[in-house]
Enzyme design. Structure first.
Site, short mmCIF file in Angstrom:
data_model
loop_
_atom_site.label_atom_id
_atom_site.label_comp_id
_atom_site.label_asym_id
_atom_site.label_seq_id
_atom_site.Cartn_x
_atom_site.Cartn_y
_atom_site.Cartn_z
N ASP A 163 -2.10 2.89 3.73
CA ASP A 163 -2.07 1.52 3.23
C ASP A 163 -2.38 1.59 1.74
OD1 ASP A 163 -2.04 -1.33 3.23
OD2 ASP A 163 -4.21 -1.37 3.29
N SER A 164 -2.26 0.45 1.08
CA SER A 164 -2.58 0.42 -0.35
C SER A 164 -4.10 0.50 -0.59
CB SER A 164 -2.06 -0.89 -0.95
OG SER A 164 -2.64 -1.99 -0.28
N TYR A 205 -0.11 -3.72 -3.56
CA TYR A 205 1.34 -3.47 -3.52
C TYR A 205 2.10 -4.80 -3.50
CZ TYR A 205 0.95 1.52 -2.11
OH TYR A 205 0.71 2.87 -2.06
N GLY A 206 1.46 -5.81 -2.92
CA GLY A 206 2.16 -7.05 -2.58
C GLY A 206 2.68 -7.87 -3.74
N CYS A 214 0.70 -0.95 6.47
CA CYS A 214 0.85 -1.85 5.32
C CYS A 214 2.12 -2.65 5.56
CB CYS A 214 0.96 -1.00 4.05
SG CYS A 214 1.34 -1.98 2.58
N GLU A 253 -10.75 -6.26 -0.89
CA GLU A 253 -11.08 -5.00 -1.61
C GLU A 253 -12.45 -5.11 -2.28
OE1 GLU A 253 -9.40 -1.97 -1.83
OE2 GLU A 253 -7.94 -2.69 -0.36
N CYS A 274 -0.56 -9.18 6.90
CA CYS A 274 -1.03 -8.20 5.92
C CYS A 274 -2.26 -7.58 6.58
CB CYS A 274 -1.40 -8.88 4.61
SG CYS A 274 -2.28 -7.82 3.45
N HIS A 334 -4.83 -6.40 5.44
CA HIS A 334 -6.12 -6.80 4.86
C HIS A 334 -6.65 -8.08 5.51
CE1 HIS A 334 -5.15 -3.97 1.64
NE2 HIS A 334 -6.35 -4.16 1.11
N1 DGL Z 1 -2.44 -4.31 3.38
C1 DGL Z 1 -1.13 -4.35 2.85
C2 DGL Z 1 -0.20 -5.20 3.66
O1 DGL Z 1 -0.34 -5.19 4.87
C3 DGL Z 1 -0.97 -4.40 1.36
C4 DGL Z 1 -1.66 -5.44 0.58
C5 DGL Z 1 -1.41 -5.22 -0.89
O2 DGL Z 1 -1.61 -4.11 -1.36
O3 DGL Z 1 -0.96 -6.17 -1.56
O4 DGL Z 1 0.70 -5.85 3.17
#
Ligand code: DGL
Length: 280
Positions: free
Chosen positions: A10-11, A42-43, A73, A158, A190, A192
């Site tokens: 994951d990120s 990443y998003g 992710c 985070e 997501c 997170h």
């Molecule tokens: N946890 C990731 C997801 O499921 C990435 C969140 C991110 O880095 O923006 O999309």
């Protein structure tokens, strides 16, 4: 093959929600986790950048000798799934499908909300996957899907701000429009977001079922390994190895809180440059 580890990436810390479920479902499996903490989030990035990051993450895990990769992710799943499957000769499981299928099973009214990163929402991947899952289930159920990007949720998680006043304010701001849509199911699109489950649940109210795909992903991981005859056979519970691309101390603190257990092995690494040259 059976004793090789499962790779999960994951990120940042979000994919630990998936890792936790995988370890509960498959306690004999060795697991290697990569959190690309130097480049989170990443998003908010473009498709090309997310694809490059996902390729480098996967190549790193393949070099570590994993037998399969769980893309924990949604953003990488939505943007890079085809590229990963084309470039690497190893089984990939992405989080998007199991989440969409769970939503299709659970909804009664067909009014489904999806919250995810900007990139995931922009890709339309969840809408397509949920419609496909509803058709596949043969329910003939009319579905209406309401999507919303919640970019501030990732930095909140985070930072470990999962149960604070700030988190509640941000949740109210993002989720109030979805509450008006009278959805009965909300996909946490997501990895997170399950870490904000109590705040999201409070904001949406008890009538809305929250879909966290972690358990469904763990179940599909078990099925994939079983079908391939690749399940670990060791009697001993196996340890996990954790890699991050930056800020190992912060990851350590938050990860132990999420997992409720000490991390066995944590190392800061560089994944930049692990790319197509390493294609198997
Ligand atoms: N946890 C990731 C997801 O499921 C990435 C969140 C991110 O880095 O923006 O999309």
């Amino acid at each position: 093959m059976n004793s090789l580890p499962i790779g999960i990436f994951d990120s940042g810390v979000g994919g630990l929600t998936v890792l936790k479920a995988v370890r509960q479902r498959l306690p004999r499996e060795r697991v290697i986790y990569l959190g690309d903490t130097a480049r989170v989030p990443y998003g908010t990035k473009s498709r090309g950048t997310i694809e490059r990051y996902a390729i480098e993450d996967a190549a790193f895990l393949i070099e570590k000798g994993v037998k399969m990769i769980v893309v924990a992710c949604n953003t990488a799943s939505a943007m890079a799934r085809e590229t990963l499957r084309r470039d690497f000769n190893i089984p990939f499981l992405t989080v998007l499908g199991p989440g969409a299928r769970a939503a299709a099973r659970v909804t009664r009214t067909g009014r489904i909300g999806v919250i995810a990163t900007e990139a995931t929402i922009g890709s339309g991947a969840y809408e397509r996957a949920i419609r496909e899952a509803c058709q596949g289930a043969g329910s003939g159920k009319e579905v209406e899907i309401f999507s919303r990007a919640c970019p501030l949720f990732v930095p909140l998680v985070e930072e470990g701000e999962t149960d604070s006043q700030v988190a509640r304010l941000v949740a109210e701001q993002y989720l109030a429009p979805l509450r008006k849509r009278e959805i009965d199911t909300l996909v946490l699109g997501c990895t997170h977001y399950p870490l904000l489950k109590s705040v999201i649940g409070e904001t949406m109210g008890e009538s809305v079922r929250l879909i966290d795909s972690a358990e469904a992903v763990a179940e599909e991981t078990a099925q994939l390994l079983e079908q391939g005859g690749c399940l670990a056979t060791s009697e001993e519970p196996n340890e996990g190895r954790f890699y991050v691309t930056d800020a190992a101390e912060r990851f350590h603190r938050i990860a132990e809180r999420i997992l409720g257990a000490p991390l066995e092995h944590l190392e800061a690494v560089e994944v930049w440059g692990h790319d197509r040259l390493h294609t198997t």
